[in-house]
Design an enzyme around this catalytic site. Structure first.
Site, mmCIF file in Angstrom:
data_model
loop_
_atom_site.group_PDB
_atom_site.id
_atom_site.type_symbol
_atom_site.label_atom_id
_atom_site.label_comp_id
_atom_site.label_asym_id
_atom_site.label_seq_id
_atom_site.Cartn_x
_atom_site.Cartn_y
_atom_site.Cartn_z
ATOM 1 N N GLU A 51 0.892 -1.225 0.002
ATOM 2 C CA GLU A 51 0.006 0.016 -0.106
ATOM 3 C C GLU A 51 0.887 1.341 -0.006
ATOM 4 O OE1 GLU A 51 -1.449 0.848 3.864
ATOM 5 O OE2 GLU A 51 -3.199 1.667 3.190
ATOM 6 N N ASN A 114 -6.744 6.434 -1.558
ATOM 7 C CA ASN A 114 -5.620 5.371 -1.355
ATOM 8 C C ASN A 114 -6.057 4.255 -2.270
ATOM 9 O OD1 ASN A 114 -4.090 3.560 -0.429
ATOM 10 N ND2 ASN A 114 -4.665 3.803 1.781
ATOM 11 N N LYS A 131 -9.335 2.143 -1.905
ATOM 12 C CA LYS A 131 -9.674 1.530 -0.538
ATOM 13 C C LYS A 131 -10.868 2.033 0.002
ATOM 14 C CE LYS A 131 -6.973 1.391 3.805
ATOM 15 N NZ LYS A 131 -5.710 1.624 4.529
ATOM 16 N N GLU A 150 -5.927 8.774 7.977
ATOM 17 C CA GLU A 150 -6.368 8.286 6.568
ATOM 18 C C GLU A 150 -7.650 8.870 6.423
ATOM 19 O OE1 GLU A 150 -5.729 4.614 4.580
ATOM 20 O OE2 GLU A 150 -4.509 3.821 6.378
ATOM 21 N N CYS A 176 -4.768 -2.884 2.549
ATOM 22 C CA CYS A 176 -4.493 -2.844 4.134
ATOM 23 C C CYS A 176 -5.887 -3.102 5.155
ATOM 24 C CB CYS A 176 -3.757 -1.637 4.608
ATOM 25 S SG CYS A 176 -3.103 -1.562 6.228
ATOM 26 N N ASN A 201 0.296 -1.215 5.439
ATOM 27 C CA ASN A 201 1.065 -0.376 6.378
ATOM 28 C C ASN A 201 0.336 -0.375 7.580
ATOM 29 O OD1 ASN A 201 3.486 1.497 4.885
ATOM 30 N ND2 ASN A 201 1.495 1.304 3.486
HETATM 31 N N1 CDT Z 1 -2.840 1.441 6.555
HETATM 32 C C1 CDT Z 1 -4.070 0.960 7.204
HETATM 33 O O1 CDT Z 1 -5.114 0.494 6.929
HETATM 34 N N2 CDT Z 1 -3.680 0.514 8.372
HETATM 35 C C2 CDT Z 1 -4.533 -0.274 9.337
HETATM 36 C C3 CDT Z 1 -4.001 0.094 10.780
HETATM 37 C C4 CDT Z 1 -4.297 1.416 11.309
HETATM 38 S S1 CDT Z 1 -5.812 1.253 12.096
HETATM 39 C C5 CDT Z 1 -5.378 2.903 13.234
HETATM 40 C C6 CDT Z 1 -4.656 -1.645 9.432
HETATM 41 O O2 CDT Z 1 -5.821 -2.272 9.518
HETATM 42 O O3 CDT Z 1 -3.630 -2.460 9.356
#
Ligand code: CDT
Length: 316
Positions: A51, A114, A131, A150, A176, A201
């Site tokens: 991502e 995203n 996303k 985000e 993600c 990430n």
């Molecule tokens: N990038 C991403 O979506 N990360 C989320 C963690 C952050 S939740 C504040 C995940 O679900 O891995």
């Protein structure tokens, strides 16, 4: 019973170590090309990158200046910084999946998503996904070392979860946080998806509760193993991880079979290529038996899933 012939797609999960805040797109693309060449040497048909893989994970910082925010976004894809990757992939006849921040002029306005794209072996963008599940918050939270903004910098994707026939396989994308939601996989499962690609990430402090944070790696694999098994699909999960600008993020990129098993896994916290020859026919047995959706699903019993957003307790 005669055995169905295999349909092999050799996939490379191209995990990335950290990207520094001041690392140029050109330097990152050189890393991506280096991994693409390693993947090609191992016979890969497809390379999957994480991502938002052209820059550091910028939603960890609050930025008021819109020009600064927009500096993390791509206005076109491909663009001059990314062209060398498209060229290297076309020359090598390898497809790839790339995550990036997309700034689009659409419906009379500027939109920010995203996004991930799947590029075929001829270098054509064959599938785009934006996303849907945006985690975190729109306003900075007090007391956090790193934010997760985000919801401030992106809007939820408006393309649904499309599945397309690309490189002779039914391919789907998610990004993600999407991987934690069963709806993500089921919507694609209902389109007979055979392989789902997912870059991530994931900061290890994302829940701000040490008792949950210590399970970050477990929950990462748990989500994708369940999604793979319950929808009889391959899932390729690819991290950008390690310690990036002081923020610790999980790695353990992996390839999940339709059985739910992990068949290949990264061992480092750096740029690392993990490959596996995936038989796209492997899901068929599950799709014809335990997960024969047409025979066994009961959609009338699932109405609440689309009618209700948040959980409500039963009436007293
Ligand atoms: N990038 C991403 O979506 N990360 C989320 C963690 C952050 S939740 C504040 C995940 O679900 O891995």
């Amino acid at each position: 019973m005669p055995r169905t012939p295999s349909r092999i797609m050799t996939v490379a999960a191209a995990q990335m170590g950290p990207i520094a805040r001041d690392e140029s797109r050109q330097a990152v693309v050189a890393r991506l090309i280096d991994m693409l060449r390693q993947a090609k040497d191992r016979g890969a048909d497809l390379v999957v990158y994480p991502e938002l893989c052209l820059t550091t994970f910028f939603p960890r910082w609050m930025m008021e200046d819109q020009d600064e925010v927009d500096s993390w976004f791509e206005r076109t894809m491909p663009n001059p910084a990314v062209n060398p990757l498209f060229e290297a992939a076309r020359e090598s006849e390898v497809g790839f999946c790339l995550g990036y921040a997309e700034l689009a002029q659409e419906d009379g306005g500027t939109r920010r998503f995203n996004t991930a794209i799947l590029v075929d072996k001829a270098g054509r963008v064959a599938l785009k996904y934006r996303k849907v599940h945006l985690p975190g918050h729109a306003e900075p939270q007090e007391g956090r070392k790193f934010q997760h903004l985000e919801k401030r910098y992106f809007e939820p994707g408006n393309l649904g979860f499309p599945v397309r026939r690309v490189m002779d396989a039914n391919m789907g994308l998610c990004i993600c946080n999407d991987r934690r939601w069963p709806e993500t996989y089921r919507v694609m499962g209902l389109q007979d998806v055979e392989m789902v690609l997912c870059g991530y990430n994931t900061p290890t402090d994302h829940v701000q509760d040490p008792a949950i944070n210590r399970l970050s790696d477990f929950h990462n694999h748990l989500s994708m193993q369940a999604g793979a098994y319950q929808n009889a699909t391959w899932v390729v999960g690819v991290a950008k991880g390690g310690v990036e600008e002081g923020s610790e993020m999980i790695t353990h990129s992996a390839i999940f079979a339709p059985s739910g098993e992990i068949v290949a896994q990264a061992a480092t916290m750096e740029d690392e290529v993990v490959t596996f020859a995936c038989d796209l026919e492997m899901g068929r047995k599950y799709k014809e038996t335990i997960f024969n959706f047409a025979a066994h699903r009961e959609p009338d019993a699932y109405r609440l899933i689309v009618e209700r957003k948040g959980a409500e307790p039963p009436a007293a």
